[in-house]
Design an enzyme around this catalytic site. Sequence first.
Site, PDB file in Angstrom:
ATOM      1  CB  THR A 122      -0.936  -0.040   1.245  1.00  0.00           C
ATOM      2  OG1 THR A 122      -1.839  -1.126   1.069  1.00  0.00           O
ATOM      3  CG2 THR A 122      -1.704   1.256   1.436  1.00  0.00           C
ATOM      4  CG  HIS A 178       7.006   2.542  -4.586  1.00  0.00           C
ATOM      5  ND1 HIS A 178       7.369   2.121  -5.845  1.00  0.00           N
ATOM      6  CD2 HIS A 178       5.652   2.542  -4.577  1.00  0.00           C
ATOM      7  CE1 HIS A 178       6.286   1.873  -6.546  1.00  0.00           C
ATOM      8  NE2 HIS A 178       5.225   2.129  -5.803  1.00  0.00           N
TER       9      HIS A 178
HETATM   10  N1  LIG Z   1       4.134  -0.554  -3.760  1.00  0.00           N
HETATM   11  C1  LIG Z   1       3.925  -0.671  -5.070  1.00  0.00           C
HETATM   12  O1  LIG Z   1       4.879  -0.888  -5.848  1.00  0.00           O
HETATM   13  C2  LIG Z   1       2.521  -0.551  -5.582  1.00  0.00           C
HETATM   14  C3  LIG Z   1       2.202  -0.895  -6.909  1.00  0.00           C
HETATM   15  C4  LIG Z   1       0.864  -0.816  -7.301  1.00  0.00           C
HETATM   16  C5  LIG Z   1      -0.107  -0.358  -6.430  1.00  0.00           C
HETATM   17  N2  LIG Z   1       0.258  -0.019  -5.168  1.00  0.00           N
HETATM   18  C6  LIG Z   1      -0.725   0.404  -4.176  1.00  0.00           C
HETATM   19  O2  LIG Z   1      -1.474  -0.751  -3.799  1.00  0.00           O
HETATM   20  C7  LIG Z   1      -2.721  -0.336  -3.229  1.00  0.00           C
HETATM   21  C8  LIG Z   1      -3.869  -1.106  -3.865  1.00  0.00           C
HETATM   22  O3  LIG Z   1      -3.996  -0.752  -5.229  1.00  0.00           O
HETATM   23  P1  LIG Z   1      -5.254  -1.286  -6.083  1.00  0.00           P
HETATM   24  O4  LIG Z   1      -5.031  -0.875  -7.482  1.00  0.00           O
HETATM   25  O5  LIG Z   1      -5.498  -2.701  -5.768  1.00  0.00           O
HETATM   26  O6  LIG Z   1      -6.419  -0.417  -5.411  1.00  0.00           O
HETATM   27  P2  LIG Z   1      -8.002  -0.674  -5.517  1.00  0.00           P
HETATM   28  O7  LIG Z   1      -8.658   0.628  -5.216  1.00  0.00           O
HETATM   29  O8  LIG Z   1      -8.292  -1.392  -6.801  1.00  0.00           O
HETATM   30  O9  LIG Z   1      -8.306  -1.739  -4.364  1.00  0.00           O
HETATM   31  C9  LIG Z   1      -8.144  -1.478  -3.021  1.00  0.00           C
HETATM   32  C10 LIG Z   1      -8.882  -2.555  -2.243  1.00  0.00           C
HETATM   33  O10 LIG Z   1      -8.628  -2.335  -0.847  1.00  0.00           O
HETATM   34  C11 LIG Z   1      -9.852  -2.569  -0.140  1.00  0.00           C
HETATM   35  N3  LIG Z   1      -9.798  -1.876   1.136  1.00  0.00           N
HETATM   36  C12 LIG Z   1      -9.808  -0.537   1.388  1.00  0.00           C
HETATM   37  N4  LIG Z   1      -9.739  -0.305   2.706  1.00  0.00           N
HETATM   38  C13 LIG Z   1      -9.684  -1.512   3.316  1.00  0.00           C
HETATM   39  C14 LIG Z   1      -9.596  -1.931   4.655  1.00  0.00           C
HETATM   40  N5  LIG Z   1      -9.591  -1.055   5.657  1.00  0.00           N
HETATM   41  N6  LIG Z   1      -9.558  -3.255   4.912  1.00  0.00           N
HETATM   42  C15 LIG Z   1      -9.584  -4.187   3.922  1.00  0.00           C
HETATM   43  N7  LIG Z   1      -9.666  -3.827   2.618  1.00  0.00           N
HETATM   44  C16 LIG Z   1      -9.702  -2.527   2.314  1.00  0.00           C
HETATM   45  C17 LIG Z   1     -10.937  -2.036  -1.072  1.00  0.00           C
HETATM   46  O11 LIG Z   1     -12.208  -2.534  -0.744  1.00  0.00           O
HETATM   47  C18 LIG Z   1     -10.405  -2.530  -2.435  1.00  0.00           C
HETATM   48  O12 LIG Z   1     -10.882  -3.829  -2.737  1.00  0.00           O
HETATM   49  C19 LIG Z   1      -2.768   1.169  -3.469  1.00  0.00           C
HETATM   50  O13 LIG Z   1      -2.327   1.831  -2.303  1.00  0.00           O
HETATM   51  C20 LIG Z   1      -1.776   1.390  -4.611  1.00  0.00           C
HETATM   52  O14 LIG Z   1      -1.301   2.719  -4.665  1.00  0.00           O
HETATM   53  C21 LIG Z   1       1.546  -0.104  -4.723  1.00  0.00           C
END
Ligand SMILES: NC(=O)c1ccc[n+]([C@@H]2O[C@H](COP(=O)([O-])OP(=O)(O)OC[C@H]3O[C@@H](n4cnc5c(N)ncnc54)[C@H](O)[C@@H]3O)[C@@H](O)[C@H]2O)c1
Length: 319
Positions: A122, A178
């Site tokens: 995240t 990152h």
């Molecule tokens: N570190 C990296 O290299 C990298 C790469 C890609 C994405 N990301 C990050 O990964 C995260 C997820 O991205 P995504 O595209 O899947 O987002 P998304 O919006 O498609 O999905 C997020 C999911 O998290 C769930 N969620 C939200 N709050 C929650 C909680 N309190 N408890 C349980 N579930 C919860 C939502 O219901 C949803 O299903 C984002 O923060 C994004 O920026 C990081």
Amino acid sequence: MPKKRIVGVVGLGHVGAHVAYTLGVTGTADLVKLCDINEKKLVSEHQDLMDAAMFMPHHVKYAMASYEELGDCDIIINAIGKIDLLVTHNRDTEMNFTVAQVADFIPKIMKGGFKGIFINITNPCDVVSDLISKLSGLPAGHVFGTGTGLDTSRLVSAISQQTGLDHKSITAYMMGEHGNAQMVPWSVIQFGGKRLEELKDDSRFVFDHDAIKEKTIKGGWVTYVGKGCTEYGIAYTATTLAGYVLRDEKHIMATSAPLRGEYGEDGIFAGVPAVVGENGVEKVVELSLTDTEKKEFKTCCTAIRENIKKAESIWKKAE
Ligand SMILES: NC(=O)c1ccc[n+]([C@@H]2O[C@H](COP(=O)([O-])OP(=O)(O)OC[C@H]3O[C@@H](n4cnc5c(N)ncnc54)[C@H](O)[C@@H]3O)[C@@H](O)[C@H]2O)c1
């Protein structure tokens, strides 16, 4: 009886669902526990993954779980978020949402007795990794982030494209945040033991530093623009790290690791190469950087430190 390898995935959006799928396809986990605040999404992802399980090359089970039911996991991968907030093309924008959510559910997971390794995806990745470490109270190194692991893959791809050499013959790392505050330590790049400096007479090994760095940092946005998320690269990054932990590989890879004096930094998480094994990040690898690279890395750490301060004010307000 052999012990089951149990991996929990919290947040089943684009990223978390792909992580859960990759954990199954690669045979990294025997049981993947799925957790999402959105009940409908959770049920659907569980069904879809179970439908795939029969055809996967290894035996794997998927189960739905509450935060507390993740207590027996060997590893929990955090992938919660709200990707729509990233339209600004700045990962820090997501912080108000992610920090408040993580501050809310980490104590619930810990209440379930979790004693394993936390891998955070995240965003902002370094900041949220720091927060999970503080809130969980797990030993140092047992919480780490994917950090510049994915960015390193983007850097190595760019180098591979120019040189024609396979990714796995290249040793290179992205370091720092990152996010936008990343740097390339060019002086440590090696090809099968040969340093870049030794290859400068071959035009394939002469790089436009600014262009490659820009291409690496912007790689995520190239993916995001067309599909509104990134998923395959990060899913494999996290699954690879989970495998290093479960198999106690002691593999060196760029992660968001806690710094305790390494590179002159203390008390922050930043992207650095580190040894990953059964205890998570077991050792930060301190590369011999040039003076200019050291300064660049310090600037990256300053940016992370500022965001950690912002994050602290968000979760302290929520307390
Ligand atoms: N570190 C990296 O290299 C990298 C790469 C890609 C994405 N990301 C990050 O990964 C995260 C997820 O991205 P995504 O595209 O899947 O987002 P998304 O919006 O498609 O999905 C997020 C999911 O998290 C769930 N969620 C939200 N709050 C929650 C909680 N309190 N408890 C349980 N579930 C919860 C939502 O219901 C949803 O299903 C984002 O923060 C994004 O920026 C990081």
